[in-house]
Design a protein around this motif. Structure first.
Motif, PDB file in Angstrom:
ATOM      1  N   TYR A  24       0.937  -0.979  -0.014  1.00 32.45           N
ATOM      2  CA  TYR A  24      -0.095  -0.092  -0.064  1.00 32.45           C
ATOM      3  C   TYR A  24       0.907   1.263  -0.049  1.00 32.45           C
ATOM      4  O   TYR A  24       1.523   1.504   1.090  1.00 32.45           O
ATOM      5  CB  TYR A  24      -0.966   0.145   1.080  1.00 32.45           C
ATOM      6  CG  TYR A  24      -1.912  -1.203   1.269  1.00 32.45           C
ATOM      7  CD1 TYR A  24      -2.980  -1.234   0.556  1.00 32.45           C
ATOM      8  CD2 TYR A  24      -1.416  -2.220   2.282  1.00 32.45           C
ATOM      9  CE1 TYR A  24      -4.049  -2.338   0.732  1.00 32.45           C
ATOM     10  CE2 TYR A  24      -2.350  -3.257   2.303  1.00 32.45           C
ATOM     11  CZ  TYR A  24      -3.512  -3.230   1.597  1.00 32.45           C
ATOM     12  OH  TYR A  24      -4.552  -4.342   1.633  1.00 32.45           O
ATOM     13  N   LEU A  27       4.002   0.894   2.108  1.00 35.04           N
ATOM     14  CA  LEU A  27       4.138  -0.002   2.980  1.00 35.04           C
ATOM     15  C   LEU A  27       4.096  -1.552   2.286  1.00 35.04           C
ATOM     16  O   LEU A  27       3.174  -1.794   1.690  1.00 35.04           O
ATOM     17  CB  LEU A  27       2.837   0.287   3.858  1.00 35.04           C
ATOM     18  CG  LEU A  27       2.489  -0.693   4.921  1.00 35.04           C
ATOM     19  CD1 LEU A  27       3.610  -0.647   6.064  1.00 35.04           C
ATOM     20  CD2 LEU A  27       1.170  -0.543   5.580  1.00 35.04           C
ATOM     21  N   VAL A  29       3.333  -4.708   2.646  1.00 39.14           N
ATOM     22  CA  VAL A  29       2.766  -5.604   3.469  1.00 39.14           C
ATOM     23  C   VAL A  29       3.051  -7.215   3.337  1.00 39.14           C
ATOM     24  O   VAL A  29       3.470  -7.996   4.104  1.00 39.14           O
ATOM     25  CB  VAL A  29       1.252  -5.437   3.251  1.00 39.14           C
ATOM     26  CG1 VAL A  29       0.556  -6.335   4.053  1.00 39.14           C
ATOM     27  CG2 VAL A  29       0.763  -3.994   3.614  1.00 39.14           C
ATOM     28  N   SER A  48      -0.268 -11.547  13.780  1.00 45.27           N
ATOM     29  CA  SER A  48      -0.391 -10.541  14.602  1.00 45.27           C
ATOM     30  C   SER A  48      -1.294  -9.623  13.830  1.00 45.27           C
ATOM     31  O   SER A  48      -1.318  -9.701  12.357  1.00 45.27           O
ATOM     32  CB  SER A  48       0.648 -10.045  15.252  1.00 45.27           C
ATOM     33  OG  SER A  48       1.794  -9.738  14.459  1.00 45.27           O
ATOM     34  N   LYS A  53      -3.034 -10.445   6.929  1.00 45.17           N
ATOM     35  CA  LYS A  53      -3.841 -11.583   6.749  1.00 45.17           C
ATOM     36  C   LYS A  53      -5.022 -11.411   5.836  1.00 45.17           C
ATOM     37  O   LYS A  53      -5.653 -11.953   4.941  1.00 45.17           O
ATOM     38  CB  LYS A  53      -4.418 -12.162   8.123  1.00 45.17           C
ATOM     39  CG  LYS A  53      -3.226 -12.520   8.901  1.00 45.17           C
ATOM     40  CD  LYS A  53      -3.776 -13.141  10.374  1.00 45.17           C
ATOM     41  CE  LYS A  53      -4.424 -12.109  11.020  1.00 45.17           C
ATOM     42  NZ  LYS A  53      -3.813 -10.709  11.698  1.00 45.17           N
ATOM     43  N   GLN A  94     -13.724 -10.014   7.804  1.00 40.81           N
ATOM     44  CA  GLN A  94     -13.362  -9.872   9.144  1.00 40.81           C
ATOM     45  C   GLN A  94     -14.442  -9.157   9.652  1.00 40.81           C
ATOM     46  O   GLN A  94     -14.506  -9.446  11.121  1.00 40.81           O
ATOM     47  CB  GLN A  94     -12.033  -8.969   9.125  1.00 40.81           C
ATOM     48  CG  GLN A  94     -11.500  -8.608  10.621  1.00 40.81           C
ATOM     49  CD  GLN A  94     -10.055  -8.094  10.373  1.00 40.81           C
ATOM     50  OE1 GLN A  94      -9.688  -7.848   9.392  1.00 40.81           O
ATOM     51  NE2 GLN A  94      -9.605  -7.829  11.645  1.00 40.81           N
TER      52      GLN A  94
HETATM   53  N1  LIG Z   1      -6.301   0.061   2.061  1.00 46.84           N
HETATM   54  C1  LIG Z   1      -5.252   0.299   2.754  1.00 46.84           C
HETATM   55  N2  LIG Z   1      -4.187   1.164   2.758  1.00 46.84           N
HETATM   56  C2  LIG Z   1      -3.173   1.524   3.157  1.00 46.84           C
HETATM   57  N3  LIG Z   1      -2.744   0.553   4.220  1.00 46.84           N
HETATM   58  C3  LIG Z   1      -3.392  -0.324   4.457  1.00 46.84           C
HETATM   59  C4  LIG Z   1      -4.761  -0.782   3.794  1.00 46.84           C
HETATM   60  N4  LIG Z   1      -5.109  -1.843   4.207  1.00 46.84           N
HETATM   61  C5  LIG Z   1      -4.277  -2.405   5.118  1.00 46.84           C
HETATM   62  N5  LIG Z   1      -3.317  -1.855   5.078  1.00 46.84           N
HETATM   63  C6  LIG Z   1      -2.183  -1.870   5.966  1.00 46.84           C
HETATM   64  O1  LIG Z   1      -1.721  -2.983   5.607  1.00 46.84           O
HETATM   65  C7  LIG Z   1      -0.932  -3.932   6.667  1.00 46.84           C
HETATM   66  C8  LIG Z   1      -1.780  -5.162   6.720  1.00 46.84           C
HETATM   67  O2  LIG Z   1      -3.050  -4.954   6.832  1.00 46.84           O
HETATM   68  P1  LIG Z   1      -4.299  -6.139   6.959  1.00 46.84           P
HETATM   69  O3  LIG Z   1      -3.814  -7.254   5.863  1.00 46.84           O
HETATM   70  O4  LIG Z   1      -5.524  -5.776   7.301  1.00 46.84           O
HETATM   71  O5  LIG Z   1      -3.618  -7.109   8.403  1.00 46.84           O
HETATM   72  P2  LIG Z   1      -4.091  -8.067   9.423  1.00 46.84           P
HETATM   73  O6  LIG Z   1      -5.532  -8.618   8.654  1.00 46.84           O
HETATM   74  O7  LIG Z   1      -3.101  -9.190   9.470  1.00 46.84           O
HETATM   75  O8  LIG Z   1      -4.594  -7.430  10.446  1.00 46.84           O
HETATM   76  C9  LIG Z   1      -1.406  -2.817   7.975  1.00 46.84           C
HETATM   77  O9  LIG Z   1      -0.180  -2.246   8.427  1.00 46.84           O
HETATM   78  C10 LIG Z   1      -2.428  -2.036   7.431  1.00 46.84           C
HETATM   79  O10 LIG Z   1      -2.597  -0.759   8.239  1.00 46.84           O
END
Ligand SMILES: Nc1ncnc2c1ncn2[C@@H]1O[C@H](COP(=O)(O)OP(=O)(O)O)[C@@H](O)[C@H]1O
Ligand SMILES: [Mg+2]
Lengths: 235, 253
Positions: A24, A27, A29, A48, A53, A94
């Motif tokens: 993203y 970031l 991921v 975590s 996920k 979720q």
């Molecule tokens: N649409 C988005 N835009 C920017 N960052 C995102 C977005 N969705 C998720 N993130 C970031 O990506 C990372 C992984 O998110 P996520 O897949 O929801 O993790 P989990 O489900 O394991 O808690 C987190 O740091 C989250 O803040």
């Protein structure tokens, strides 16, 4: 176009993920995620909060595009055969994706109609019974407890018996009793031959339910191991 | 899958229509503001406004109908925003259905909800003395233009419905639209307005639409206004449709 059903299975694993990457903006991921899920098994993706996920689940269910890597579900590529993938899966996100203004039964009938199953009403009633929601079935979902919503959400995902089901943190925010009910529903699914990929933050939950556990950490799978579910399960 | 588009859209429309019938207060709220404005103008200001041989309620009803639509579509944005927040959109998008049906369901529901509000407002106008000797063709033309205007504004409403960050943001866009008829020929003849205001009033879409509807309802010739009105409606519809679909694709990719 062919609509695959649970009986019409493509050969190979139910889910196949290689070199999956997704960022993203800055970031990063997912930085090269690899895993495979055999047909008819329960696979737990453990990580975590913020591990990525939900990002994996959204890519697997065609809601989000990957930046790199190959992802196949039920033998179909999520990028080029998205419609076939959608016909093969069900997603329980979720956060409960139910219609608050409709009743529980109307929610089930809605999904049954959209999946073009025969006798939507009968299917709805059968699922209400299976998930102990018969009495609440005629009430608006806005009046449901968290556990009831979750159960309805999962029930909606079972309509049309898709061969692969994704459950993103299905027990998050549930009380212990509701959690056990969800666990039982997942085990039942697996007994019927459905492939289940679930995500969780709890090792204990993964150990209880899954045939195989993968840990997602800093964008990669750091542990991927099979376990004998019957030694940890109480059944 | 394409063969299921109509069936799936019908099922999804049935769902959103239930949202409307189970919150009839939204229909009442949509109709109450234009009715209040109508009462004010007819019984308070109307006496001071010279509309020639046309009775004031007959004169201002077209503008009131447009205000009804402009306030009605804020609920379209509101319902769409609710779906985006609630996760039910993601459920639909992960299912083997025609994705565009999800948007069309909201658009069709918006049409139905607005038609109900318009009928309510028409009913009150009749009680207040509105009369028209228009023939069937003129009434059909009135209905057609109102539906076209509703469709155009509905596609505008889809954009904040998909992109807003808060529920207030999702419906606030409609305020300027509700206000627009006040600076048009809807309530007072534009000839009485000072220069720049008059120039704006005479060249914004509401004036040509109001003049057309008024001409049709009072059996006067509509002249070139009808073409200007149709061009505005079609233009707004096309532009809003394109932007709405761009927002939609951005949201689901
Ligand atoms: N649409 C988005 N835009 C920017 N960052 C995102 C977005 N969705 C998720 N993130 C970031 O990506 C990372 C992984 O998110 P996520 O897949 O929801 O993790 P989990 O489900 O394991 O808690 C987190 O740091 C989250 O803040
Ligand atoms: Mg998550």
């Amino acid at each position: 176009m062919s609509i695959p059903t649970a009986s019409a299975r493509a050969p190979g694993p139910a889910i196949h993920v290689r070199g999956l990457e997704r960022s993203y903006k800055q970031l990063r991921v997912l930085r090269g995620v690899d895993f495979e899920v055999a047909r008819g098994t329960i696979f737990a993706l453990l990580g975590s909060n913020g591990a990525g996920k939900t990002t994996v689940v959204r890519i697997l269910s065609t809601l989000l595009k990957a930046d790199a890597g190959s992802v196949r579900v039920n033998g179909f590529d999520v990028a080029t055969q998205a419609a076939d993938v959608r016909a093969s899966i069900s997603l329980t996100g979720q956060f409960a994706a139910v219609d608050e203004i409709l009743t529980g039964r109307e929610n089930l009938v809605l999904v049954a109609r959209l999946r073009h199953v025969r006798q939507p009403g009968a299917i709805a009633d059968e699922l209400l019974r299976r998930f102990s929601l018969t009495e609440a079935g005629a009430r608006r979902v806005a009046t449901y407890s968290g556990g009831m919503r979750r159960r309805l959400d999962i029930a909606m995902s079972l309509i049309g018996t898709p061969p692969v089901i994704f459950l993103d943190e299905p027990t998050a925010g549930l009380d212990p009793q509701a959690r056990i009910e969800v666990w039982q529903a997942v085990e039942e699914l697996s007994e019927r031959g459905t492939t289940v990929l679930l995500t969780t933050q709890y090792l204990e939950e993964a150990e209880h339910l899954a045939d195989r556990i993968a840990i997602l950490h800093q964008g990669r799978i750091i542990v991927d191991g099979t376990q004998d579910r019957t030694t940890t399960s109480n059944k | 899958m394409a063969t299921h588009f109509l069936g799936d859209t019908a099922v999804l429309t049935g769902r959103t229509l239930r949202h409307v019938t189970r919150s009839l207060d939204t229909i009442i709220t949509t109709a109450i503001t234009p009715i209040a404005i109508m009462l004010m103008f007819v019984y308070v200001f109307g006496g001071a406004i010279d509309t020639g041989s046309v009775s004031y309620v007959n004169y201002m009803l077209p503008g009131i109908l447009l205000i009804t639509i402009a306030s009605g579509i804020s609920y379209t944005a509101f319902r769409l925003f609710g779906d985006m927040q609630g996760g039910i959109f993601e459920r639909f998008h992960s299912m083997p259905i025609a994705r565009s049906g999800v948007l069309w369901a909201h658009v069709l529901t918006s049409l139905v909800a607005n038609v109900i509000s318009l009928v309510l407002v028409f009913g009150v106008a009749l009680l207040m003395g509105f009369r028209s000797g228009a023939g069937v063709l003129s009434w059909l033309a009135v209905a057609g233009i109102l539906i076209l205007f509703t469709l155009a504004l509905t596609w505008i409403a889809v954009i904040p419905g998909l992109t807003a960050k808060s529920v207030d943001g999702a419906s606030a866009f409609s305020y300027p639209l509700v206000f627009l008829p006040f600076i048009s020929s809807a309530f007072v003849p534009t000839g009485t307005m000072p220069g720049p205001v008059r120039a704006f009033a005479e060249h914004q879409p509401v004036t040509s639409i109001v003049n057309t509807l008024r001409g049709l309802l009072t059996q006067q010739p509509v002249g070139t206004d009808v073409w200007t009105a149709l061009a505005w409606c079609a233009g707004i519809l096309v532009v809003a449709y394109v932007f709405a679909n761009v927002s939609y694709r951005r949201r689901i990719s």
